[in-house]
Design an enzyme around this catalytic site. Structure first.
Site, PDB file in Angstrom:
ATOM      1  N   HIS A 167      -1.202   2.028  22.904  1.00 34.72           N
ATOM      2  CA  HIS A 167      -0.168   1.064  22.540  1.00 34.72           C
ATOM      3  C   HIS A 167       0.122   1.253  21.063  1.00 34.72           C
ATOM      4  O   HIS A 167      -0.794   1.514  20.285  1.00 34.72           O
ATOM      5  CB  HIS A 167      -0.663  -0.371  22.779  1.00 34.72           C
ATOM      6  CG  HIS A 167       0.205  -1.390  22.094  1.00 34.72           C
ATOM      7  ND1 HIS A 167       1.391  -1.831  22.637  1.00 34.72           N
ATOM      8  CD2 HIS A 167       0.108  -1.975  20.871  1.00 34.72           C
ATOM      9  CE1 HIS A 167       1.966  -2.678  21.782  1.00 34.72           C
ATOM     10  NE2 HIS A 167       1.207  -2.776  20.703  1.00 34.72           N
ATOM     11  N   ARG A 188       1.419  11.104  24.100  1.00 40.66           N
ATOM     12  CA  ARG A 188       1.632  10.754  25.508  1.00 40.66           C
ATOM     13  C   ARG A 188       1.992  11.982  26.343  1.00 40.66           C
ATOM     14  O   ARG A 188       1.556  12.103  27.486  1.00 40.66           O
ATOM     15  CB  ARG A 188       2.689   9.644  25.613  1.00 40.66           C
ATOM     16  CG  ARG A 188       2.114   8.279  25.212  1.00 40.66           C
ATOM     17  CD  ARG A 188       3.186   7.246  25.000  1.00 40.66           C
ATOM     18  NE  ARG A 188       2.648   5.881  24.986  1.00 40.66           N
ATOM     19  CZ  ARG A 188       3.371   4.816  24.679  1.00 40.66           C
ATOM     20  NH1 ARG A 188       4.655   4.953  24.359  1.00 40.66           N
ATOM     21  NH2 ARG A 188       2.831   3.611  24.693  1.00 40.66           N
TER      22      ARG A 188
END
Ligand code: IDP
Ligand code: MG
Length: 140
Positions: free
Chosen positions: A115, A102
């Protein structure tokens, strides 16, 4: 052995990062035991993000998750759930540790690459949501 559920989100698909992201898991010794590319329905997203249904960003989140097909992966390892969350990094890319997926590839708190199941019990329910037993490879 644990199996976790990972979804490569539309920003990941659009940035052409499917291979890079999956390779991070392989390099960490985790094993991909299920993989598919598909569009997420309203119904599945309502269930998957039920914990956010009352949030102001819920409609936007669903719209984002339907922008392109997504890649859904089942990934196994001794400590797969925790290991994958560590490799993914914090929800908000600006708060994620350097070298996490991320931090490296995320756009913002919504478009954050992937996810990953947050606990073994969640992983079990999420795997059932997206895979049949026949679709999963069982090692050994
Ligand atoms: P997680 O993905 O790190 O487990 P959750 O709190 O379960 O984080 O949120 C699920 C997803 O909802 C996030 O990955 C992100 O895409 C989106 N999301 C979470 N918080 C926000 C927010 O404040 N604004 C917009 N989207 C958010
Ligand atoms: Mg979550």
């Amino acid at each position: 052995m644990q199996t976790s559920l990972v979804i490569l989100k539309p920003d990941c698909i659009e940035k052409n990062l499917i291979g890079k992201v999956l390779d991070r898991f392989s390099e960490a010794g985790l094993k991909i035991v299920g993989l598919k590319m598909t569009r997420l329905s309203d119904e599945v997203l309502d269930e998957h993000y039920a914990h956010h249904s009352d949030k102001p960003f819920f409609a936007d989140l669903k719209k984002f998750m339907q922008r392109t097909p997504v890649v859904i992966a089942a990934i196994s390892g001794e400590n797969a759930v925790e290991d994958i969350r560590k490799i993914a990094g914090a929800t908000n890319p600006t708060e994620a540790e350097a070298e996490t997926l991320r931090a490296k590839y995320g756009t913002d708190v919504q478009e954050n690459v992937l996810h990953a199941s947050d606990a073994p019990e969640t992983a079990e329910a999420e795997l059932k949501r997206f895979f049949t037993d026949e679709e999963l490879f069982t090692a050994e």
